[in-house]
Every structure is written in structure tokens, then in C-alpha cells.
Design an enzyme around this catalytic site. Sequence first.
Site, PDB file in Angstrom:
ATOM      1  N   HIS A  18       0.801  -1.230   0.000  1.00 30.75           N
ATOM      2  CA  HIS A  18       0.000   0.000   0.000  1.00 30.75           C
ATOM      3  C   HIS A  18       0.830   1.274   0.000  1.00 30.75           C
ATOM      4  CE1 HIS A  18      -3.799  -2.267   1.413  1.00 30.75           C
ATOM      5  NE2 HIS A  18      -4.099  -1.652   0.288  1.00 30.75           N
TER       6      HIS A  18
ATOM      7  N   GLU B 156      -2.074   1.306  -9.521  1.00 35.30           N
ATOM      8  CA  GLU B 156      -3.494   1.578  -9.279  1.00 35.30           C
ATOM      9  C   GLU B 156      -3.780   3.058  -9.068  1.00 35.30           C
ATOM     10  OE1 GLU B 156      -4.752   0.969  -4.761  1.00 35.30           O
ATOM     11  OE2 GLU B 156      -3.599  -0.749  -5.489  1.00 35.30           O
TER      12      GLU B 156
ATOM     13  N   HIS C 117      -6.243  -3.411 -10.838  1.00 29.27           N
ATOM     14  CA  HIS C 117      -6.805  -3.109  -9.531  1.00 29.27           C
ATOM     15  C   HIS C 117      -8.324  -3.138  -9.678  1.00 29.27           C
ATOM     16  CE1 HIS C 117      -7.990  -0.011  -6.386  1.00 29.27           C
ATOM     17  NE2 HIS C 117      -7.281  -0.868  -5.671  1.00 29.27           N
TER      18      HIS C 117
END
Length: 385
Positions: free
Chosen positions: A192, A242, A292
Amino acid sequence: MRITGITTHVVGTPWRNLTHVRVHTDEGLTGVGETRMLGHTDALLGYLREAERNHIAGSDPFAVEDLVRRMKYGDYGRAGEIVMSGIACVETACWDIKGKALGVPVWQLLGGRVTDRVKAYANGWYTTERTPEAYHAAARRVVERGYRALKIDPFGTGHLELDHEKTRYAVSLIEAVRDAIGPECELMLEMHGRFSPATAVRLAREMAPFAPAWIEEPVPPENLKALTKVAQKVDLPIATGERIHDRIEFRELFESQAADVVQPDLGHLGGIAETRKLAATAETHYVLVAPHNVGGPVLTAASLQLAGCTPNFKILEHFNDFADAEITHVVKGAPRVVDGYFELPDTPGLGVELDTDAAAEFPQQQARFDLWAEGWEKRDPKSPS
């Protein structure tokens, strides 16, 4: 055929609002597109109201390239996440209309299929207590549903650094998951964009014994040199992309050779054709595509159309078996995973229809998803923070 207007329908849950756009035509055909916005749903709806007046109404839904060009450049300002997401919803709906009008699935209009089925990986499955025992049991349930790939972020609220104690705990979580799923299943490791290059490299080496299929967004996405630094020091595949909302912005990423897998979000990148163009560019750099996909059934169906005609397509993310599974009822013909794969549909258009009455049962919410708050992995706004 001309577009007479659009209607928007937001399907809300505590952690995500799914914006659906229906495009209507003077011949009675309608198409649907979808995206998931984090914290900007009202802004997206506002943009779409203006775009309907300025660009969409009166357009030919078959002239997808022209409509996308006008929506992207006709307002002069540089298109960002909100504009590209609005374009994606409308563009996807136009492909849906086009396929229905011609009686063929969208993948047939984009070169024809290269596969009959598409491998899926599960996400949103680890909404349990953050312990090795709970993650082991949850991962077993994923495998029992037939999945042969899953993804996890085991790093808690880590940011830039992760101390020794928290590192050992993250390792214990991954050890438990690998033990639960066995050596044959793919295990994607999500970071992330949390870490500095040095920390990302150290963690990748700690996790290497558990054979991650990739490490995803090891560093924040704004600095490609930092990503390149990581790529040069780890032996694992790197996935990212993404949070890039224009395929032109992928140019430097390809030139850096830092990514082995790109993860465009079709719902943020301007739609099906824009993502197909990106995939073709990725193919020239020997890079795989794994979109994504945190959307609902409509966005999943659109991503499957892309998958069916893309030679370098790797795998498709899927949340809807584990997070907010009840929202699958708002769409007729929702894609389903069987024995770890989606079957490529033959139905004209996207192969799905939005049930607006069912969608109305899930009104827009003040959805939040804070990756830096304790308990974020439960995707529950009532979790401690």
C-alpha cells in the site's frame, strides 16, 4: 443513435461507495459503467452533471474515442482522478451499448478473445482479528471456496519504517497464511505504498521464504526513482499502478523497468479502451497486467472484457465474495468465481444489468477507508482508530 442523458446510482457500504452511471439513448438501449471513489463521490457526481451538459448528451455512443477525447481535453484543465473516473463510467457504458446493439460481447469488439477463463485472486477476506490463528482460518476458507490466489497487507499501520517487533509479527501472519493455503497457491503481498525504499527492501527479504507472487506498491507512488531503487535490490516481482489515472503517466514507469506487473484501475483510467491501449504498451515492455479491482460486479464485468482480449493479462482482483457480498444482488448476471476462475461471458455488451430498485436499498454512505488507522483491515468504520 444518440445519447439522451445519463443517470447515476450510488451503491453505498460503510467502506466504499460504488458509483454506477447508466447511459440512455434515443433508441431505448442503455449501458452501465461503474467506479469506486475514495472520499470524492460527491465531487464525481458533480463533474458528471456538468459533463452531461457539456459533452455527453447528444453524442454518438458508438463514437467512443471522440467522446473520451472531448471529455478529457474539452475542458482544458488537466484531467485527474475525478475526471478520468467519470470518463471511465461513461466510456464503459458506451461499450456496453455498442455490444448490445451489435449482439456481441465487448471483448469481441476489441480483437476477440485469447482465453476462455480468467484467474481470480481474493481480497477483502482478512476482516478478522489480526492474529496468526484468525488469518490461518480465514485463508483456509478462501482456499475452500476454490481460490488459488489471494492478497494480504500484513503490516498494520506501518508508515515509512516498521520496527523489529512489528516486522516479526507481520512475518508470523504471512507464515500462518502460507501454511493455510499450501505451496501451490499464489500469495500476493500488498504494501500500500507504505515504506521507504530501505524498509521495503528489508521486508521483501524477510518475506521471500514465503514465495510472494509479487510485492505491491512497496513505496509511495509519486517517486519512481524510489521504486527503481527497490526493484534493483529485490528478486521478487514488483506490481504497481493503481494510483496512476492517465495511461500517458505510465511512460516513465515502463522506461524505468521497475515494474513487472502493472495494475491500472479501469474505473479510474478512462475505461476499457484506455486500459486496453495501456496493456498493449505494457506488452511491448514484457510487462503483465493485473487490474486493480475494488469495484462491484459491473466494474468486474468490464475488467473481464479487457482480460478476454489481452494476451499479457495475468489475474483479476476480486472483493465481492468476501467484502460486502450482499451488493452482488444489485446486478443481474454478476460475474462469479468457480474453482478459482471467472468464465469469459458470451452475453452481448458487458453481460450484466444494474437493478436500480435493488441498488436503491444501498444508499450512499459516508464511506471511509483509512489505511493508517488501527483496525483498517476490518473495513469497518466502527473499528478502533
